[in-house]
Design a protein around this motif. Structure first.
Motif, PDB file in Angstrom:
ATOM      1  N   LYS A   1      32.498  28.354 -24.575  1.00  0.00           N
ATOM      2  CA  LYS A   1      31.278  27.836 -23.911  1.00  0.00           C
ATOM      3  C   LYS A   1      29.988  28.552 -24.523  1.00  0.00           C
ATOM      4  CE  LYS A   1      33.917  26.031 -20.239  1.00  0.00           C
ATOM      5  NZ  LYS A   1      34.568  26.464 -18.843  1.00  0.00           N
ATOM      6  N   ALA A   2      29.942  29.878 -24.716  1.00  0.00           N
ATOM      7  CA  ALA A   2      28.800  30.588 -25.109  1.00  0.00           C
ATOM      8  C   ALA A   2      28.557  30.051 -26.643  1.00  0.00           C
ATOM      9  CB  ALA A   2      29.203  32.059 -25.283  1.00  0.00           C
TER      10      ALA A   2
ATOM     11  N   HIS B   1      18.975  39.333 -24.784  1.00  0.00           N
ATOM     12  CA  HIS B   1      19.946  39.060 -23.847  1.00  0.00           C
ATOM     13  C   HIS B   1      20.411  39.939 -22.840  1.00  0.00           C
ATOM     14  CE1 HIS B   1      21.962  41.788 -26.957  1.00  0.00           C
ATOM     15  NE2 HIS B   1      22.752  41.963 -26.039  1.00  0.00           N
TER      16      HIS B   1
ATOM     17  N   PHE C   1      21.791  22.632 -21.943  1.00  0.00           N
ATOM     18  CA  PHE C   1      22.576  22.499 -22.930  1.00  0.00           C
ATOM     19  C   PHE C   1      22.901  20.956 -22.765  1.00  0.00           C
ATOM     20  CE2 PHE C   1      23.095  26.993 -21.769  1.00  0.00           C
ATOM     21  CZ  PHE C   1      22.291  27.551 -22.852  1.00  0.00           C
TER      22      PHE C   1
ATOM     23  N   ILE D   1      23.741  35.927 -23.439  1.00  0.00           N
ATOM     24  CA  ILE D   1      24.569  35.767 -24.545  1.00  0.00           C
ATOM     25  C   ILE D   1      24.016  36.349 -25.778  1.00  0.00           C
ATOM     26  CG2 ILE D   1      25.745  34.186 -26.192  1.00  0.00           C
ATOM     27  CD1 ILE D   1      25.805  32.043 -23.914  1.00  0.00           C
TER      28      ILE D   1
ATOM     29  N   MET E   1      26.678  19.516 -22.877  1.00  0.00           N
ATOM     30  CA  MET E   1      27.661  20.153 -21.769  1.00  0.00           C
ATOM     31  C   MET E   1      27.509  19.811 -20.517  1.00  0.00           C
ATOM     32  SD  MET E   1      27.069  24.213 -23.459  1.00  0.00           S
ATOM     33  CE  MET E   1      28.533  24.915 -22.928  1.00  0.00           C
TER      34      MET E   1
ATOM     35  N   ARG F   1      29.257  26.976 -27.783  1.00  0.00           N
ATOM     36  CA  ARG F   1      28.450  25.782 -27.666  1.00  0.00           C
ATOM     37  C   ARG F   1      27.061  25.751 -27.330  1.00  0.00           C
ATOM     38  NH1 ARG F   1      32.488  23.432 -23.917  1.00  0.00           N
ATOM     39  NH2 ARG F   1      31.080  21.677 -23.706  1.00  0.00           N
ATOM     40  N   ALA F   2      26.981  26.714 -26.288  1.00  0.00           N
ATOM     41  CA  ALA F   2      25.569  26.914 -25.579  1.00  0.00           C
ATOM     42  C   ALA F   2      24.736  27.384 -26.794  1.00  0.00           C
ATOM     43  CB  ALA F   2      25.663  27.819 -24.701  1.00  0.00           C
TER      44      ALA F   2
ATOM     45  N   VAL G   1      27.425  28.710 -18.201  1.00  0.00           N
ATOM     46  CA  VAL G   1      26.925  29.615 -19.187  1.00  0.00           C
ATOM     47  C   VAL G   1      25.861  30.201 -18.544  1.00  0.00           C
ATOM     48  CG1 VAL G   1      25.316  29.356 -21.138  1.00  0.00           C
ATOM     49  CG2 VAL G   1      27.471  28.005 -21.070  1.00  0.00           C
TER      50      VAL G   1
ATOM     51  N   TYR H   1      27.168  33.602 -17.387  1.00  0.00           N
ATOM     52  CA  TYR H   1      27.814  34.354 -18.583  1.00  0.00           C
ATOM     53  C   TYR H   1      27.648  35.904 -18.417  1.00  0.00           C
ATOM     54  CZ  TYR H   1      28.879  35.727 -23.180  1.00  0.00           C
ATOM     55  OH  TYR H   1      29.779  36.333 -24.369  1.00  0.00           O
TER      56      TYR H   1
ATOM     57  N   GLU I   1      23.678  24.828 -28.968  1.00  0.00           N
ATOM     58  CA  GLU I   1      22.558  23.647 -28.612  1.00  0.00           C
ATOM     59  C   GLU I   1      21.412  24.091 -28.444  1.00  0.00           C
ATOM     60  OE1 GLU I   1      23.220  20.858 -26.020  1.00  0.00           O
ATOM     61  OE2 GLU I   1      25.303  20.712 -26.133  1.00  0.00           O
ATOM     62  N   ASP I   2      21.235  25.542 -27.791  1.00  0.00           N
ATOM     63  CA  ASP I   2      19.846  25.961 -27.796  1.00  0.00           C
ATOM     64  C   ASP I   2      19.918  27.778 -27.729  1.00  0.00           C
ATOM     65  OD1 ASP I   2      17.458  27.135 -26.573  1.00  0.00           O
ATOM     66  OD2 ASP I   2      17.091  25.322 -25.746  1.00  0.00           O
ATOM     67  N   TRP I   3      19.826  28.480 -28.924  1.00  0.00           N
ATOM     68  CA  TRP I   3      20.085  29.724 -28.808  1.00  0.00           C
ATOM     69  C   TRP I   3      19.095  30.563 -27.847  1.00  0.00           C
ATOM     70  CZ3 TRP I   3      16.309  33.270 -30.257  1.00  0.00           C
ATOM     71  CH2 TRP I   3      15.398  33.064 -31.351  1.00  0.00           C
ATOM     72  N   GLU I   4      17.956  30.170 -27.657  1.00  0.00           N
ATOM     73  CA  GLU I   4      17.027  30.844 -26.875  1.00  0.00           C
ATOM     74  C   GLU I   4      17.331  30.785 -25.395  1.00  0.00           C
ATOM     75  OE1 GLU I   4      12.688  31.098 -29.025  1.00  0.00           O
ATOM     76  OE2 GLU I   4      12.939  29.662 -27.303  1.00  0.00           O
ATOM     77  N   ALA I   5      17.691  29.593 -25.136  1.00  0.00           N
ATOM     78  CA  ALA I   5      18.313  29.453 -23.471  1.00  0.00           C
ATOM     79  C   ALA I   5      19.700  30.052 -23.509  1.00  0.00           C
ATOM     80  CB  ALA I   5      18.586  27.875 -23.217  1.00  0.00           C
ATOM     81  N   ALA I   6      20.624  30.122 -24.659  1.00  0.00           N
ATOM     82  CA  ALA I   6      21.732  30.990 -24.457  1.00  0.00           C
ATOM     83  C   ALA I   6      21.324  32.389 -24.417  1.00  0.00           C
ATOM     84  CB  ALA I   6      22.427  30.542 -25.863  1.00  0.00           C
ATOM     85  N   THR I   7      20.464  32.925 -25.175  1.00  0.00           N
ATOM     86  CA  THR I   7      20.041  34.397 -25.012  1.00  0.00           C
ATOM     87  C   THR I   7      19.731  34.672 -23.578  1.00  0.00           C
ATOM     88  OG1 THR I   7      19.311  34.343 -27.364  1.00  0.00           O
ATOM     89  CG2 THR I   7      18.382  36.115 -25.821  1.00  0.00           C
TER      90      THR I   7
ATOM     91  N   ARG J   1      15.114  23.084 -21.193  1.00  0.00           N
ATOM     92  CA  ARG J   1      16.118  23.604 -22.034  1.00  0.00           C
ATOM     93  C   ARG J   1      17.688  23.623 -21.860  1.00  0.00           C
ATOM     94  NH1 ARG J   1      12.554  26.498 -25.792  1.00  0.00           N
ATOM     95  NH2 ARG J   1      14.402  26.773 -26.892  1.00  0.00           N
TER      96      ARG J   1
ATOM     97  N   LEU K   1      11.587  37.052 -25.782  1.00  0.00           N
ATOM     98  CA  LEU K   1      11.833  36.306 -26.873  1.00  0.00           C
ATOM     99  C   LEU K   1      10.851  36.351 -27.634  1.00  0.00           C
ATOM    100  CD1 LEU K   1      12.891  33.044 -25.105  1.00  0.00           C
ATOM    101  CD2 LEU K   1      14.375  34.599 -26.593  1.00  0.00           C
TER     102      LEU K   1
END
Lengths: 241, 290
Positions: free
Chosen positions: B170-171, A72, A89, B187, A92, B173-174, A100, A103, B177-183, A87, A51
């Motif tokens: 879901k990806a 990612h 979601f 994702i 959700m 929406r995630a 998620v 994923y 909400e928080d692109w860093e946590a999703a990454t 952190r 990051l």
């Protein structure tokens, strides 16, 4: 050997945040990184997971460089981060947060097994599976944050201040779980301000101050180290009674 | 009395088009955190796509959605890659400001391009069944308007199902909400941004097709449709993607009421007044949280 950080430097604009940080986390161990606020602990973790980009140095996993891999794809290599402040979601549900977390390709291979394991470690997450994450208590949110990382069955789990903002009893709970996860074979890299608890749990420990590693020893030795006790464990130079 | 009900019914039908149009804008804003003021121009292009498919190929305007939807989705992918993708790496505030500049420019180009290629003539899609409908107690329900309403409901249900119940959704929406946590979860947010922008433009395309069977249109309608979408998004609350639909209906009703009371010329004013009132009284929107 597993995770190795070599001479890693990073900065925010002109402000250096990490200066030639080197450390190792051997497979199967719990390694603690302690240090004051603003020492660069979170930056180090963010750099490991892609990051934040380093200005120099390397992050190696089993000898292979990681710091050019897109953020990612880090999880596909088995590195999962439980970030500072959880952190989650928030909008959700608990189950969706875990989905998620699962994923990645890596997670999808072991999904059923990993979900079972997470619900076994945190039965409360199974009970609250349909609750929105933001409605959970702080302790449960931390459990969910750890669960979300665990469903990808990581080889190494990075934890950033998991005790932050939790009641002492919950801190104990979380650390017991961390110990269990480690016994099940996951390497743990633990960043904590709560130095005492971290050192009691860890095998190995490093101290980070102003972006530099200023100490490295076994956690047991560090607990006895006079300087460490004064600076981080709150003993005014006197031996424990 | 019949006139009043008739107006309200038509207000609802038009409002459903506002709703689906605004949904696309809201989705893009919620996930990519950028404001696409060329959204209305995409609505306009959707309307022209429907028109040319109808005139050129003789395909029924409602059936033309089968072509228009993938077309608009693809258009979204192209414009995202060319113009908006480079913005996504900026800080939130800079991103919003730059997205306004970029999309305002894009809107001008699209509008003038449409003017050049398709002329400024007013177009409309006149189907053979345009005047047909049924009548309940003197209130007319034209088939085209009913089909419009039904299609918006179907589109919204499909989008809801996608976001709520699929892995991709879901990806998305995630990431919102928080692109860093999703990454961290694996994702690829650049891909999510791309698909989401495509979906947003596809929503504009649906609104465009439904607009084409409801009103006459010209290349310059984009601005008004962006404005209406913005009003609806603020009414709904910026965090509430699906609030856009009821908020769209509300705007349609409010315009109908204003048409009855203060005259159709002031229709646009009522939307803006609603917009200001909600911002003053309930800045989080009617369906927003916090």
């Amino acid at each position: 050997m597993m995770l190795e950080i070599q001479e890693l430097s990073a900065s925010y604009g002109d402000l250096p945040a990490l200066r030639q940080v080197s450390l190792k986390a051997d497979a199967g161990k719990i390694v603690a990184l302690i240090g004051p606020n603003g020492a660069g602990k979170t930056t180090l973790l963010r750099t490991i997971v892609g990051l934040h980009r380093p200005t120099a140095g390397a992050v190696l996993l089993d000898g292979k460089p990681l710091h050019h891999i897109p953020a990612h794809q880090i999880i596909e290599h088995g590195i999962a981060l439980v970030p500072e402040g959880r952190r989650l979601f928030g909008g959700m549900t608990v189950l969706e947060n875990l989905q998620v977390g699962a994923y990645s390709e890596r997670a999808r291979k072991v999904q059923a097994q990993a979900f079972k394991q997470v619900f076994e470690i945190f039965p409360v997450l199974a009970e609250r599976r349909d609750s929105l994450a933001r409605t959970l208590s702080g302790g449960m949110q931390q459990m969910l944050a750890i669960g979300r990382a665990l469903v990808a069955s990581p080889r190494i789990l990075l934890l950033d201040e998991p005790s932050l903002g939790l009641a002492p009893i919950m801190v104990q709970n979380i650390f017991t779980v961390v110990q269990r996860i480690n016994r099940d074979g996951t390497t743990v890299f633990l960043v904590e301000q709560n130095a005492r608890t971290a050192l009691e749990l860890a095998h190995d420990a490093y101290i980070l101050e102003q972006g530099r590693i200023v100490g490295h020893n076994s956690a047991a030795a560090m607990l006895k180290d006079e300087q460490v006790r004064q600076a981080y464990l709150g003993y005014g130079g006197k031996a424990e009674g | 009395m019949q006139t009043i009900i008739q107006n309200l019914v038509f207000g609802l039908f038009v409002g459903s088009i506002y709703g689906i149009g605004a949904l696309g804008l809201s989705l893009v804003f919620g996930v990519l955190k950028l404001l696409n003021v060329a959204h209305g121009e995409f609505v306009m292009i959707g309307a022209y796509a429907c028109y040319w498919i109808f005139v050129g190929l003789g395909i029924d305007p409602f059936l033309s959605l089968v072509i228009v939807l993938p077309l608009m989705f693809g258009l979204g992918l192209i414009f995202n890659t060319l113009l908006f993708e480079p913005l996504t790496r900026l800080e939130t505030e800079t991103k919003i400001r730059n997205s306004l500049l970029v999309s305002f420019g894009l809107g001008l180009v699209l509008q003038n391009g449409a003017q050049l290629w398709w002329t400024g003539d007013e177009r409309s899609v006149q189907t053979s069944y345009a005047g047909l409908g049924f009548n309940i107690g003197g209130v007319v329900f034209p088939y085209t308007r009913l089909a419009t309403f039904a299609l918006t409901l179907i589109a919204i249900f499909a989008l809801w199902f996608l976001l709520q119940h699929t892995r991709l959704g879901k990806a998305i929406r995630a990431t919102a909400e928080d692109w860093e946590a999703a990454t961290q979860a694996g994702i690829n947010i650049r891909w999510i941004y791309l698909v989401t922008f495509g979906l947003g433009v596809a929503c504009a395309g649906i609104a465009g097709v439904l607009l084409a069977v409801t009103f006459g249109f010209q290349p310059n309608i984009g601005f008004v449709w962006t404005l209406k979408a913005l009003i609806v998004v603020v009414l709904a609350g910026t965090g509430s993607v699906f609030g856009a639909f009821p908020a769209g209906l509300l705007l349609g009703l409010a315009e109908a009421v204003s048409g009855l009371t203060i005259g159709a010329d002031y229709r646009e004013v009522v939307g803006l007044l609603l917009f200001l009132t909600v911002l003053l009284v309930r800045p989080q929107g009617l369906f927003g949280k916090e």
